[in-house]
Design an enzyme around this catalytic site. Structure first.
Site, short mmCIF file in Angstrom:
data_model
loop_
_atom_site.label_atom_id
_atom_site.label_comp_id
_atom_site.label_asym_id
_atom_site.label_seq_id
_atom_site.Cartn_x
_atom_site.Cartn_y
_atom_site.Cartn_z
N THR A 219 32.40 80.66 51.42
CA THR A 219 33.34 81.67 52.50
C THR A 219 33.64 83.41 52.02
O THR A 219 34.58 83.49 52.93
CB THR A 219 34.48 80.98 51.14
OG1 THR A 219 34.60 80.92 49.87
CG2 THR A 219 34.85 80.13 52.07
N HIS A 220 32.74 83.68 51.17
CA HIS A 220 33.19 84.65 50.66
C HIS A 220 31.81 85.59 50.82
O HIS A 220 32.17 87.68 51.24
CB HIS A 220 33.05 85.18 48.34
CG HIS A 220 33.77 84.18 48.15
ND1 HIS A 220 34.25 83.07 48.67
CD2 HIS A 220 35.28 85.26 47.35
CE1 HIS A 220 35.47 82.80 47.64
NE2 HIS A 220 35.25 84.08 47.10
N GLU B 185 35.57 88.65 45.13
CA GLU B 185 37.06 88.33 44.54
C GLU B 185 37.97 89.79 43.76
O GLU B 185 38.70 89.81 43.72
CB GLU B 185 37.36 87.67 43.36
CG GLU B 185 37.02 86.27 44.73
CD GLU B 185 36.59 84.81 43.94
OE1 GLU B 185 37.59 84.77 42.50
OE2 GLU B 185 37.00 84.14 44.63
N ASN C 24 31.53 75.99 51.22
CA ASN C 24 29.96 75.23 51.63
C ASN C 24 29.59 74.79 50.76
O ASN C 24 28.92 73.55 50.71
CB ASN C 24 29.66 76.50 51.47
CG ASN C 24 29.10 77.34 53.00
OD1 ASN C 24 28.79 77.40 54.18
ND2 ASN C 24 30.60 77.63 53.01
N THR C 25 29.98 74.59 49.26
CA THR C 25 29.91 73.88 48.44
C THR C 25 30.27 72.63 48.06
O THR C 25 29.63 71.71 48.17
CB THR C 25 30.18 74.61 46.90
OG1 THR C 25 30.12 75.07 46.92
CG2 THR C 25 29.26 74.00 45.79
N TYR D 287 33.47 75.96 42.74
CA TYR D 287 32.83 74.73 42.67
C TYR D 287 31.64 75.06 42.43
O TYR D 287 31.05 74.21 42.52
CB TYR D 287 33.56 74.59 43.84
CG TYR D 287 34.32 73.96 44.69
CD1 TYR D 287 35.58 73.56 43.11
CD2 TYR D 287 34.84 73.23 44.91
CE1 TYR D 287 36.70 73.03 43.08
CE2 TYR D 287 36.00 72.36 45.75
CZ TYR D 287 36.78 71.81 43.99
OH TYR D 287 38.05 71.78 44.63
N GLY D 288 30.97 76.25 42.80
CA GLY D 288 29.73 76.79 43.23
C GLY D 288 28.22 76.79 41.95
O GLY D 288 27.49 76.36 42.37
N SER E 151 36.95 75.81 47.62
CA SER E 151 37.89 75.62 46.35
C SER E 151 39.01 76.54 45.90
O SER E 151 38.71 76.78 44.48
CB SER E 151 36.19 76.31 45.62
OG SER E 151 36.10 77.66 46.48
#
Ligand code: DGL
Length: 290
Positions: free
Chosen positions: A190-191, A157, A79-80, A47-48, A16
């Protein structure tokens, strides 16, 4: 739609946004000879918090873009998107293998042999129940507890990887896992690999296994390509070409955080030409050359 791929074709990875560069990094570490085309949908991240249908549409668009660039495999780093769009992306990709972080994170958790498993991810990933379903389908005796930790994405982020606010946020989100004595925790976003150390410190439990879905998907990619005789055996170092749907503020700084260095080759791609589903035609491998 016929497409020619060989061992020299690139691997496509998408996410995303830029967070999936954690997966690109893990793939580059595991497969240093491979060329990678990375797509980060930075114009439409996150996207989450979006619906499954929207995430599926976006993912299909990105998959078409990657397939037209002749990738030999697609890795869904998000993942989403893995939860919402694996099947639709595989349907588009036809013979080209598609692997995703949920599948490989689940396999890694099963390999750990732990019975009490925790899963953390975005609202959409946890809401989809995808990890829980995959784990329980493989082993009914597992206890699986899941929790959405949406604030961890903006914290990563912002570069707040280890400060008071981050530690408190982690404590509030993860306390139920600590008090219930979880044995393995899947970092289903991802984060989250960026918070590995802080999470480890919070649990202060050497036996707790943190499952990093970036590392496990890189291992799965290696095994799958080897099985298909599609591992790049060239001696030269692979390249990383990044496409993003928008070049956001602080792009370089953020990319460096996830990748460990600034990416050299970054292009902006609107995806406008990839909205159409081409009549639902699948991609077929015309020839798998040596
Ligand atoms: N890439 C997303 C994931 O792994 C996190 C960021 C987002 O919400 O888009 O679920």
């Amino acid at each position: 739609m016929n497409i020619r791929i060989s061992q020299y074709s690139p691997i496509g990875i998408f996410d995303s946004g830029i967070g999936g560069l954690t997966v690109a990094k893990a793939v580059m570490d595991a497969l240093p000879n491979e060329d990678i085309i990375y797509f980060g949908d930075s114009a439409r991240v996150p996207y989450g918090i979006k619906s499954q249908e929207t995430v599926r549409n976006y993912s299909n668009q990105i998959a078409r873009f990657l397939l037209f660039r002749g990738v030999k495999m697609i890795i869904i780093a998000c993942n989403t998107a893995s939860a919402a769009a694996h099947d639709s992306v595989q349907a588009l990709a036809g013979d080209i293998p598609v692997i995703n972080v949920i599948e490989s994170g689940t396999k890694a958790a099963l390999r750990s042999g732990k019975k009490e498993i925790g899963v953390i991810g975005t609202l959409a990933t946890i809401g989809s129940g995808a990890y829980e379903k995959a784990l329980k389908e493989a082993d009914q005796s597992l206890t699986v507890k899941s929790k959405a930790c949406p604030l961890l994405v903006p914290l990563a982020e912002e570069g707040w990887l280890d400060n008071e606010v981050t530690r408190q946020t982690i404590e509030i989100y993860l306390e139920p896992f600590k008090s219930n004595g979880v044995e393995a925790l899947i970092l289903g976003c991802t984060h989250y690999p960026l918070f590995k150390q802080v999470i480890q410190d919070y649990f202060n439990d050497k036996k707790l296994e943190l499952i990093d879905s970036a590392e496990s998907v890189a291992e799965s990619a290696k095994k799958r390509l080897a099985k298909l005789h599609l591992l790049n055996t060239a001696f030269s170092k692979g390249t990383l070409t990044c496409y993003v749907s928008d070049r956001p503020q602080r792009f370089n700084e953020l990319a460096e955080q996830f990748l460990g260095r600034e990416p050299e080759s970054v292009h902006v791609e609107s995806l406008r030409d990839f909205e159409d589903d081409f009549g639902g035609k699948m991609f077929k491998v015309a020839e798998t050359a040596e």
